[in-house]
Motif scaffolding. Sequence first.
Motif, PDB file in Angstrom:
ATOM      1  N   TYR A   1       0.778  -1.233   0.000  1.00 46.46           N
ATOM      2  CA  TYR A   1       0.000   0.000   0.000  1.00 46.46           C
ATOM      3  C   TYR A   1       0.818   1.297   0.000  1.00 46.46           C
ATOM      4  O   TYR A   1       0.257   2.369  -0.203  1.00 46.46           O
ATOM      5  CB  TYR A   1      -0.946   0.016   1.210  1.00 46.46           C
ATOM      6  CG  TYR A   1      -2.038  -1.002   1.090  1.00 46.46           C
ATOM      7  CD1 TYR A   1      -3.192  -0.737   0.363  1.00 46.46           C
ATOM      8  CD2 TYR A   1      -1.919  -2.254   1.691  1.00 46.46           C
ATOM      9  CE1 TYR A   1      -4.194  -1.676   0.236  1.00 46.46           C
ATOM     10  CE2 TYR A   1      -2.915  -3.201   1.574  1.00 46.46           C
ATOM     11  CZ  TYR A   1      -4.045  -2.907   0.847  1.00 46.46           C
ATOM     12  OH  TYR A   1      -5.037  -3.842   0.715  1.00 46.46           O
TER      13      TYR A   1
ATOM     14  N   PHE B   1       1.591   5.096   8.448  1.00 46.54           N
ATOM     15  CA  PHE B   1       1.705   3.646   8.646  1.00 46.54           C
ATOM     16  C   PHE B   1       1.934   3.312  10.117  1.00 46.54           C
ATOM     17  O   PHE B   1       1.396   2.320  10.619  1.00 46.54           O
ATOM     18  CB  PHE B   1       2.815   3.052   7.765  1.00 46.54           C
ATOM     19  CG  PHE B   1       2.311   2.606   6.427  1.00 46.54           C
ATOM     20  CD1 PHE B   1       1.715   1.368   6.263  1.00 46.54           C
ATOM     21  CD2 PHE B   1       2.411   3.439   5.326  1.00 46.54           C
ATOM     22  CE1 PHE B   1       1.228   0.953   5.026  1.00 46.54           C
ATOM     23  CE2 PHE B   1       1.935   3.047   4.081  1.00 46.54           C
ATOM     24  CZ  PHE B   1       1.345   1.803   3.933  1.00 46.54           C
TER      25      PHE B   1
ATOM     26  N   ALA C   1      -1.410   3.565  11.631  1.00 43.29           N
ATOM     27  CA  ALA C   1      -2.245   2.459  11.170  1.00 43.29           C
ATOM     28  C   ALA C   1      -1.893   1.167  11.902  1.00 43.29           C
ATOM     29  O   ALA C   1      -2.786   0.434  12.347  1.00 43.29           O
ATOM     30  CB  ALA C   1      -2.104   2.276   9.667  1.00 43.29           C
TER      31      ALA C   1
ATOM     32  N   LEU D   1      -6.971   2.549   5.391  1.00 35.37           N
ATOM     33  CA  LEU D   1      -5.663   3.189   5.435  1.00 35.37           C
ATOM     34  C   LEU D   1      -5.693   4.548   4.732  1.00 35.37           C
ATOM     35  O   LEU D   1      -5.105   5.521   5.218  1.00 35.37           O
ATOM     36  CB  LEU D   1      -4.612   2.274   4.794  1.00 35.37           C
ATOM     37  CG  LEU D   1      -3.178   2.778   4.762  1.00 35.37           C
ATOM     38  CD1 LEU D   1      -2.661   3.045   6.175  1.00 35.37           C
ATOM     39  CD2 LEU D   1      -2.288   1.764   4.043  1.00 35.37           C
TER      40      LEU D   1
END
Length: 175
Positions: free
Chosen positions: A31, A57, A60, A77
Motif C-alpha cells: 500500500y 503507517f 495504522a 488506510l
Amino acid sequence: MAAAYQDIHREIIELSKAGNPKAQYQLYKLYSKAMFNICVRMLNSIEEAEDLLQESFTDAFMKLNSFRYESSFGAWLKRIVINKCINAINKKKVDLVFQDQPLEMDAHDEAVDYKGIDMDVQRIHHAVGKLPDGYRIIFSLYALEGYDHSEISQILNISESTSKSQYLRAKQKIR
C-alpha cells in the motif's frame, strides 16, 4: 462480492495485528506507493509526503486492532492518510483559499472541445502542483480520491458550495 474484496489481505492483516513484522512490511509494500501518491498530491512536497507516509503507517499499525473488515484495508488506510495530510496542512496554518462567491460560468466553458487538447499526464501533474493549496486539496480529494463535495465539506469544515466552486476554479486553472 464486497466481502471478498474486504478479505483480500485478511491473513496478512491478522498476522500484522499479532505484531508480525514481516507481515507488517508486506502490508507496507502493498500500500505504500498508492498512499505516498496521495500524500504528495495533498501536501505538494515529496519530503513532507515521505515523513507523513511513515507517520500514517505507524498510526495504522498502532490502530490495526480497530480494523474490523467493514471496508477494504486500503480504504481504511487511505482515510488515515488523508486525515493525517489534512492535520499536517492545518498545523502549518496554511491559509487555504476558499471563496464563497459563486463561480460565474461562461457559455463557452460548457462547449470546450477536449479532443485537441494534449492531455499529457506530466503537464497535468505539474499544473495540479502549481494550484493554490485550497484548490489543490479539493481537486485531489474530488477528482483523484473520489470523495464527493458533501464529504469534502465535512472533512475541511467548509460549505458544500465552497467545495464545488473551488473544484471548478481548480479545473479552470489546470486548463
